[in-house]
Design a protein around this motif. Sequence first.
Motif, PDB file in Angstrom:
ATOM      1  N   PRO A   1       0.794  -1.241   0.000  1.00  0.00           N
ATOM      2  CA  PRO A   1       0.000   0.000   0.000  1.00  0.00           C
ATOM      3  C   PRO A   1       0.825   1.290   0.000  1.00  0.00           C
ATOM      4  O   PRO A   1       0.293   2.350  -0.316  1.00  0.00           O
ATOM      5  CB  PRO A   1      -0.832  -0.107   1.282  1.00  0.00           C
ATOM      6  N   GLU A   2       2.130   1.199   0.319  1.00  0.00           N
ATOM      7  CA  GLU A   2       2.973   2.407   0.259  1.00  0.00           C
ATOM      8  C   GLU A   2       2.943   3.041  -1.132  1.00  0.00           C
ATOM      9  O   GLU A   2       3.205   4.226  -1.286  1.00  0.00           O
ATOM     10  CB  GLU A   2       4.437   2.082   0.617  1.00  0.00           C
ATOM     11  N   ILE A   3       2.611   2.256  -2.146  1.00  0.00           N
ATOM     12  CA  ILE A   3       2.607   2.796  -3.517  1.00  0.00           C
ATOM     13  C   ILE A   3       1.600   3.940  -3.650  1.00  0.00           C
ATOM     14  O   ILE A   3       1.808   4.882  -4.424  1.00  0.00           O
ATOM     15  CB  ILE A   3       2.315   1.676  -4.558  1.00  0.00           C
ATOM     16  N   PHE A   4       0.508   3.892  -2.871  1.00  0.00           N
ATOM     17  CA  PHE A   4      -0.530   4.926  -3.031  1.00  0.00           C
ATOM     18  C   PHE A   4      -0.005   6.313  -2.652  1.00  0.00           C
ATOM     19  O   PHE A   4      -0.292   7.293  -3.329  1.00  0.00           O
ATOM     20  CB  PHE A   4      -1.777   4.570  -2.213  1.00  0.00           C
ATOM     21  N   GLY A   5       0.777   6.359  -1.546  1.00  0.00           N
ATOM     22  CA  GLY A   5       1.346   7.642  -1.121  1.00  0.00           C
ATOM     23  C   GLY A   5       2.254   8.212  -2.191  1.00  0.00           C
ATOM     24  O   GLY A   5       2.299   9.427  -2.422  1.00  0.00           O
ATOM     25  N   VAL A   6       2.990   7.340  -2.879  1.00  0.00           N
ATOM     26  CA  VAL A   6       3.903   7.795  -3.941  1.00  0.00           C
ATOM     27  C   VAL A   6       3.098   8.253  -5.158  1.00  0.00           C
ATOM     28  O   VAL A   6       3.369   9.310  -5.740  1.00  0.00           O
ATOM     29  CB  VAL A   6       4.905   6.668  -4.309  1.00  0.00           C
ATOM     30  N   LEU A   7       2.078   7.476  -5.521  1.00  0.00           N
ATOM     31  CA  LEU A   7       1.276   7.838  -6.711  1.00  0.00           C
ATOM     32  C   LEU A   7       0.563   9.178  -6.525  1.00  0.00           C
ATOM     33  O   LEU A   7       0.282   9.865  -7.497  1.00  0.00           O
ATOM     34  CB  LEU A   7       0.242   6.736  -7.002  1.00  0.00           C
ATOM     35  N   GLU A   8       0.303   9.532  -5.272  1.00  0.00           N
ATOM     36  CA  GLU A   8      -0.371  10.813  -5.033  1.00  0.00           C
ATOM     37  C   GLU A   8       0.424  11.987  -5.580  1.00  0.00           C
ATOM     38  O   GLU A   8      -0.154  12.989  -5.984  1.00  0.00           O
ATOM     39  CB  GLU A   8      -0.590  10.996  -3.521  1.00  0.00           C
ATOM     40  N   HIS A   9       1.769  11.869  -5.569  1.00  0.00           N
ATOM     41  CA  HIS A   9       2.546  13.013  -6.078  1.00  0.00           C
ATOM     42  C   HIS A   9       3.345  12.678  -7.341  1.00  0.00           C
ATOM     43  O   HIS A   9       4.195  13.457  -7.757  1.00  0.00           O
ATOM     44  CB  HIS A   9       3.466  13.579  -4.975  1.00  0.00           C
ATOM     45  N   THR A  10       3.095  11.515  -7.955  1.00  0.00           N
ATOM     46  CA  THR A  10       3.833  11.196  -9.187  1.00  0.00           C
ATOM     47  C   THR A  10       3.356  12.111 -10.316  1.00  0.00           C
ATOM     48  O   THR A  10       2.157  12.169 -10.615  1.00  0.00           O
ATOM     49  CB  THR A  10       3.617   9.707  -9.577  1.00  0.00           C
ATOM     50  N   ALA A  11       4.292  12.830 -10.906  1.00  0.00           N
ATOM     51  CA  ALA A  11       3.939  13.783 -11.973  1.00  0.00           C
ATOM     52  C   ALA A  11       3.712  13.024 -13.281  1.00  0.00           C
ATOM     53  O   ALA A  11       4.268  11.937 -13.471  1.00  0.00           O
ATOM     54  CB  ALA A  11       5.074  14.786 -12.149  1.00  0.00           C
ATOM     55  N   PRO A  12       2.910  13.562 -14.181  1.00  0.00           N
ATOM     56  CA  PRO A  12       2.748  12.915 -15.483  1.00  0.00           C
ATOM     57  C   PRO A  12       4.114  12.706 -16.149  1.00  0.00           C
ATOM     58  O   PRO A  12       4.983  13.563 -16.073  1.00  0.00           O
ATOM     59  CB  PRO A  12       1.902  13.915 -16.270  1.00  0.00           C
ATOM     60  N   GLY A  13       4.300  11.547 -16.739  1.00  0.00           N
ATOM     61  CA  GLY A  13       5.577  11.214 -17.388  1.00  0.00           C
ATOM     62  C   GLY A  13       5.371  10.946 -18.859  1.00  0.00           C
ATOM     63  O   GLY A  13       4.678  11.689 -19.551  1.00  0.00           O
ATOM     64  N   LYS A  14       5.926   9.833 -19.331  1.00  0.00           N
ATOM     65  CA  LYS A  14       5.828   9.443 -20.745  1.00  0.00           C
ATOM     66  C   LYS A  14       4.373   9.578 -21.247  1.00  0.00           C
ATOM     67  O   LYS A  14       3.441   9.131 -20.572  1.00  0.00           O
ATOM     68  CB  LYS A  14       6.260   7.981 -20.861  1.00  0.00           C
ATOM     69  N   GLY A  15       4.207  10.216 -22.378  1.00  0.00           N
ATOM     70  CA  GLY A  15       2.878  10.350 -22.977  1.00  0.00           C
ATOM     71  C   GLY A  15       1.949  11.252 -22.175  1.00  0.00           C
ATOM     72  O   GLY A  15       0.731  11.240 -22.393  1.00  0.00           O
TER      73      GLY A  15
ATOM     74  N   ILE B   1       0.252   9.536 -15.908  1.00  0.00           N
ATOM     75  CA  ILE B   1       0.856   9.169 -14.617  1.00  0.00           C
ATOM     76  C   ILE B   1       1.250   7.695 -14.718  1.00  0.00           C
ATOM     77  O   ILE B   1       0.400   6.822 -14.902  1.00  0.00           O
ATOM     78  CB  ILE B   1      -0.126   9.428 -13.459  1.00  0.00           C
ATOM     79  N   GLN B   2       2.551   7.460 -14.667  1.00  0.00           N
ATOM     80  CA  GLN B   2       3.087   6.128 -14.954  1.00  0.00           C
ATOM     81  C   GLN B   2       3.374   5.358 -13.665  1.00  0.00           C
ATOM     82  O   GLN B   2       4.051   5.873 -12.761  1.00  0.00           O
ATOM     83  CB  GLN B   2       4.392   6.242 -15.767  1.00  0.00           C
ATOM     84  N   LEU B   3       2.901   4.129 -13.600  1.00  0.00           N
ATOM     85  CA  LEU B   3       3.215   3.260 -12.463  1.00  0.00           C
ATOM     86  C   LEU B   3       4.727   3.027 -12.395  1.00  0.00           C
ATOM     87  O   LEU B   3       5.313   2.961 -11.312  1.00  0.00           O
ATOM     88  CB  LEU B   3       2.454   1.933 -12.615  1.00  0.00           C
ATOM     89  N   THR B   4       5.370   2.923 -13.552  1.00  0.00           N
ATOM     90  CA  THR B   4       6.826   2.720 -13.589  1.00  0.00           C
ATOM     91  C   THR B   4       7.553   3.856 -12.864  1.00  0.00           C
ATOM     92  O   THR B   4       8.521   3.611 -12.134  1.00  0.00           O
ATOM     93  CB  THR B   4       7.306   2.654 -15.056  1.00  0.00           C
ATOM     94  N   ASP B   5       7.098   5.098 -13.051  1.00  0.00           N
ATOM     95  CA  ASP B   5       7.759   6.236 -12.401  1.00  0.00           C
ATOM     96  C   ASP B   5       7.598   6.163 -10.884  1.00  0.00           C
ATOM     97  O   ASP B   5       8.527   6.483 -10.132  1.00  0.00           O
ATOM     98  CB  ASP B   5       7.177   7.564 -12.923  1.00  0.00           C
ATOM     99  N   ALA B   6       6.401   5.741 -10.434  1.00  0.00           N
ATOM    100  CA  ALA B   6       6.182   5.611  -8.979  1.00  0.00           C
ATOM    101  C   ALA B   6       7.092   4.519  -8.418  1.00  0.00           C
ATOM    102  O   ALA B   6       7.717   4.685  -7.363  1.00  0.00           O
ATOM    103  CB  ALA B   6       4.716   5.295  -8.705  1.00  0.00           C
ATOM    104  N   LEU B   7       7.226   3.415  -9.143  1.00  0.00           N
ATOM    105  CA  LEU B   7       8.079   2.311  -8.666  1.00  0.00           C
ATOM    106  C   LEU B   7       9.557   2.693  -8.699  1.00  0.00           C
ATOM    107  O   LEU B   7      10.345   2.233  -7.872  1.00  0.00           O
ATOM    108  CB  LEU B   7       7.829   1.062  -9.514  1.00  0.00           C
ATOM    109  N   LYS B   8       9.922   3.526  -9.648  1.00  0.00           N
ATOM    110  CA  LYS B   8      11.316   4.029  -9.716  1.00  0.00           C
ATOM    111  C   LYS B   8      11.623   4.792  -8.425  1.00  0.00           C
ATOM    112  O   LYS B   8      12.682   4.607  -7.826  1.00  0.00           O
ATOM    113  CB  LYS B   8      11.453   4.948 -10.935  1.00  0.00           C
ATOM    114  N   GLU B   9      10.670   5.633  -8.004  1.00  0.00           N
ATOM    115  CA  GLU B   9      10.868   6.397  -6.766  1.00  0.00           C
ATOM    116  C   GLU B   9      10.957   5.454  -5.556  1.00  0.00           C
ATOM    117  O   GLU B   9      11.814   5.631  -4.687  1.00  0.00           O
ATOM    118  CB  GLU B   9       9.714   7.396  -6.587  1.00  0.00           C
TER     119      GLU B   9
END
Length: 295
Positions: free
Chosen positions: A213-227, A230-238
């Motif tokens: 569930p920690e992913i949700f806190g990260v996705l809240e501030h993940t900025a739009p990326g490729k295309g 909002i990319q799940l890959t970018d959240a996982l990178k963080e």
Amino acid sequence: MERAKIKAVMPVAGLGTRFLPATKATPKEMLPVVDKPAIQYVVEEAVAAGIRDVLMIIGRNKNAIANHFDSVPELEGRLTEKGDDSRLGHVQRSSDLADVHLLRQGEPKGLGHAVHRAKQHVGDAPFAVMLGDDLIDERDPLLTTMIEVNEKRGVMVVALMEVDPESISMYGCASVEATDDPDVVKVTDLVEKPAKEDAPSNLAIIGRYLLTPEIFGVLEHTAPGKGGEIQLTDALKEVAADPAQPDVYGVIFRGRRYDTGDKLDYIKAIMRLAADRDDLGPELRPWIKEFAAGL
Ligand code: G1P
């Protein structure tokens, strides 16, 4: 083994433009692979890994998916009257398989956004994200291994597959370190759909994730990326880069996977699955040989 706490999240809001006009009025997830819609294979895969609760994040025009996993009393009544138990079993199987819940994505802002929509439903347990375009052959279990890696190490897990370097730009790509298990790696960095020359490896993320569930806190501030999405890959990178977050591991899949989002792979999936079936294989296999000999 039933894993009561783990739920599956299936983002199915895509427009399916690669399959137009077939997907003009029918969701791409409902295209038949032999005689079942593609999405049913994915739900069956979740059930085989012990998951009973499935949340689909849907877009507009996806009513057919909701109907498919619901019961159809008129049809079932007709088949019962006729004593057609075999077809009745097939019809009932899709509604009895799992508890399927549906949630509208709202604006289509990308995979990361779709996953974030699942926050309320998922609660505080690890959960699987399963993308409908990727079919994993039931003879090659992947999700169970990913759940075991999560249970053993408390980490997030992505499914990785070695691909031809020419096609890495279609996938999220991982930089990894080896572990003591040849099929399990530690992910040190990720990049969404890199150009071939920028790709750090030929390890592609295929559409299976075991997240915490920690992913949700990260996705809240993940900025739009490729295309612009909002990319799940970018959240996982963080997550992978932050020592305060769980580690990210990868399970390297060496089994049979079909990308039903790609026309050629979709046709191959149907051929391979049908050729292996007892009811179709004995007639189909010699026909394929004859057909191929004439090409
Ligand atoms: C998504 C992900 C990508 C992943 C792929 C797997 O991309 O963004 O990282 O490799 O699924 O199928 P999509 O295929 O939805 O563009």
